[in-house]
Write a protein that holds these residues in place. Structure first.
Motif, short mmCIF file in Angstrom:
data_model
loop_
_atom_site.label_atom_id
_atom_site.label_comp_id
_atom_site.label_asym_id
_atom_site.label_seq_id
_atom_site.Cartn_x
_atom_site.Cartn_y
_atom_site.Cartn_z
N VAL A 39 0.86 -1.19 0.00
CA VAL A 39 0.00 0.00 0.00
C VAL A 39 0.89 1.24 0.00
N LYS A 40 0.52 2.20 -0.82
CA LYS A 40 1.19 3.50 -0.81
C LYS A 40 0.20 4.51 -0.25
N ILE A 41 0.49 5.03 0.94
CA ILE A 41 -0.41 5.93 1.65
C ILE A 41 -0.01 7.37 1.37
N HIS A 42 -1.00 8.18 1.01
CA HIS A 42 -0.76 9.58 0.71
C HIS A 42 -1.52 10.47 1.68
N SER A 43 -0.87 11.53 2.11
CA SER A 43 -1.57 12.63 2.75
C SER A 43 -1.95 13.59 1.63
N LEU A 44 -3.16 14.13 1.67
CA LEU A 44 -3.63 14.98 0.59
C LEU A 44 -2.81 16.26 0.48
N TYR A 45 -2.26 16.49 -0.70
CA TYR A 45 -1.68 17.79 -1.00
C TYR A 45 -2.58 18.49 -1.99
N ILE A 46 -2.50 19.80 -2.04
CA ILE A 46 -3.32 20.56 -2.97
C ILE A 46 -2.40 21.28 -3.92
N ALA A 47 -2.34 20.78 -5.14
CA ALA A 47 -1.46 21.34 -6.16
C ALA A 47 -2.09 22.59 -6.77
N LYS A 48 -1.24 23.48 -7.22
CA LYS A 48 -1.71 24.69 -7.88
C LYS A 48 -2.43 24.34 -9.18
N ASN A 49 -3.35 25.20 -9.58
CA ASN A 49 -4.05 25.07 -10.86
C ASN A 49 -4.84 23.77 -10.98
N THR A 50 -5.48 23.38 -9.87
CA THR A 50 -6.37 22.22 -9.88
C THR A 50 -7.74 22.66 -9.38
N LEU A 101 -9.30 21.22 -7.04
CA LEU A 101 -9.22 21.15 -5.59
C LEU A 101 -8.61 22.43 -5.02
N CYS A 102 -7.65 23.00 -5.75
CA CYS A 102 -7.04 24.26 -5.33
C CYS A 102 -8.10 25.37 -5.30
N GLU A 103 -8.94 25.43 -6.32
CA GLU A 103 -10.00 26.43 -6.35
C GLU A 103 -10.94 26.25 -5.16
N ASP A 104 -11.32 25.01 -4.88
CA ASP A 104 -12.23 24.73 -3.77
C ASP A 104 -11.59 25.09 -2.43
N PHE A 105 -10.31 24.83 -2.32
CA PHE A 105 -9.59 25.12 -1.07
C PHE A 105 -9.48 26.63 -0.85
N GLU A 106 -9.14 27.34 -1.91
CA GLU A 106 -8.93 28.78 -1.77
C GLU A 106 -10.24 29.55 -1.58
N ASN A 107 -11.36 29.03 -2.09
CA ASN A 107 -12.62 29.73 -1.87
C ASN A 107 -13.38 29.20 -0.66
N GLY A 108 -12.76 28.28 0.07
CA GLY A 108 -13.34 27.80 1.31
C GLY A 108 -14.39 26.71 1.17
N GLN A 128 7.54 22.32 -2.89
CA GLN A 128 6.80 23.41 -2.27
C GLN A 128 6.27 24.41 -3.29
N LYS A 129 7.03 24.61 -4.36
CA LYS A 129 6.64 25.59 -5.37
C LYS A 129 5.39 25.17 -6.14
N ASP A 130 5.05 23.90 -6.10
CA ASP A 130 3.92 23.40 -6.89
C ASP A 130 2.63 23.27 -6.09
N ALA A 131 2.66 23.59 -4.79
CA ALA A 131 1.50 23.33 -3.94
C ALA A 131 1.05 24.57 -3.18
N VAL A 132 -0.25 24.63 -2.90
CA VAL A 132 -0.77 25.65 -1.99
C VAL A 132 -0.96 25.06 -0.60
N PHE A 133 -0.96 23.73 -0.52
CA PHE A 133 -1.00 23.05 0.78
C PHE A 133 -0.29 21.71 0.67
N SER A 134 0.55 21.42 1.63
CA SER A 134 1.22 20.12 1.67
C SER A 134 1.75 19.84 3.07
N ASN A 135 1.26 18.77 3.67
CA ASN A 135 1.79 18.25 4.93
C ASN A 135 1.89 19.29 6.04
N TRP A 136 0.91 20.19 6.08
CA TRP A 136 0.82 21.15 7.17
C TRP A 136 2.10 21.96 7.36
#
Length: 319
Positions: free
Chosen positions: A215-226, A228-235, A271-279
């Motif tokens: 199993v490869k476990i991922h913590s959710l990151y939010i990449a720019k220009n997605t 999910l990024c739009e949803d995250f930034e508008n709350g 870091q340059k590619d994300a608006v959120f990653s691993n707190w």
């Protein structure tokens, strides 16, 4: 390991047990897309334009050149002698069959390649492609792993992130792949918006019942220009706290078959590619916190793995 009890079954340990030495994955990027991103549109809400290949070489670079370049770096740094050719980005079985055969043959022909690993979607697993993998594996005497992106067993969440498949496709893919004797790695994200800790434990239970290899476990990151990024930034959506993610991770592992190897615990993205990653923390700092919590709680992988094989009758009869 604490008091002889392994906290979790690390993939590095699994590889060392299997091959008798350390084995390293060499990522490969080839010119392929995904059926969920037709004409560059759509796709999973978390998927960036480059897929997951943030630090990969250009897909136009020949496979042999990619492998030789990365292999040389790993050899000099870790003195490694065996490698896995990892077709990492997008949906690799979305290629025309002839192209697919060409790329895996090119990878398998590189010296010291012990296995090839193919990343794909559960709804893109076809027997012709598995037959091609079998032929290459037998010809070069190498192993094969198929990596399937499940993410969660919560079908409501799968629909919300525009995943494009449900649970049935995952089950079908696992059963078909197993007929060929290939190993299977399942990818999951434990903190998708809409999921809770119950979804995490049920995901572990389904994976365990299907007996995938790793199993490869991922913590959710939010990449720019997605999306999910739009949803995250508008709350519209939020990401759970770090403490909650670690709680989910521990619950997931406690419910997971202890024989399933763990390839990763946290995501990684530049870091340059994300608006959120691993707190805002490094993955190794989070890993240390996770291990500390596991130890404090007396937790370990498989601690709650006693729900299969007629467990209700065992409990009723006091077995």
């Amino acid at each position: 390991m604490k008091n002889g009890q392994r906290l979790y079954y690390a993939y590095s340990d699994y590889l060392k047990e299997k091959y008798g030495e350390k084995v390293y994955k060499l990522p490969i990027n080839i010119p392929v897309s995904c059926p969920n991103r037709m004409d560059g549109e759509g796709g999973c809400s978390f998927c960036a334009g480059c897929g997951t290949g943030f630090e990969a070489m250009s897909s136009l670079t020949p496979v042999a050149k990619q492998l030789e370049h990365t292999k040389k770096l790993i050899e000099s740094k870790y003195h490694a002698h065996k490698f896995i050719a990892y077709f990492q980005n997008y949906t690799n079985t979305f290629l025309p069959l002839a192209d697919f055969k060409h790329y895996i043959e090119e990878a398998a022909s590189i010296p010291d390649i012990a296995a090839v690993s193919i990343s794909t979607r559960p709804d893109c697993v076809r027997r012709k492609y598995l037959e091609a993998l079998k032929e290459t594996a037998e010809k070069h005497r190498i192993d094969v792993t198929v990596e399937l992106g499940l993410q969660t067993v919560n079908y409501h969440t799968l629909r919300a992130i525009n995943r494009g498949h449900g649970i049935a496709e995952f089950i079908d893919a696992v059963l078909v792949i197993r007929e060929y004797g290939f190993e299977i790695c399942t990818h999951v994200i434990l903190n998708l918006p809409g999921d809770d800790i119950t979804d995490c434990t049920e995901t572990a239970r389904v994976i365990s019942s299907l007996r995938t290899s790793s199993v490869k476990i991922h913590s959710l990151y939010i990449a720019k220009n997605t999306r999910l990024c739009e949803d995250f930034e508008n709350g519209t959506i939020s990401v759970c706290a770090e403490e909650e993610y670690i709680r989910r991770l521990i619950a997931f592992l406690e419910n997971l078959n202890p024989d399933i190897a763990i390839e990763r615990l946290f995501s990684r993205i530049p870091q340059k590619d994300a608006v959120f990653s691993n707190w805002g923390k490094s993955w190794w700092a989070l890993r240390d916190e996770f291990i500390e919590q596991m130890s404090l709680q007396g937790s370990y992988q498989g601690k709650c793995f006693h729900y299969l094989g007629g467990a209700a009758l065992d409990k009723l009869q006091g077995a």
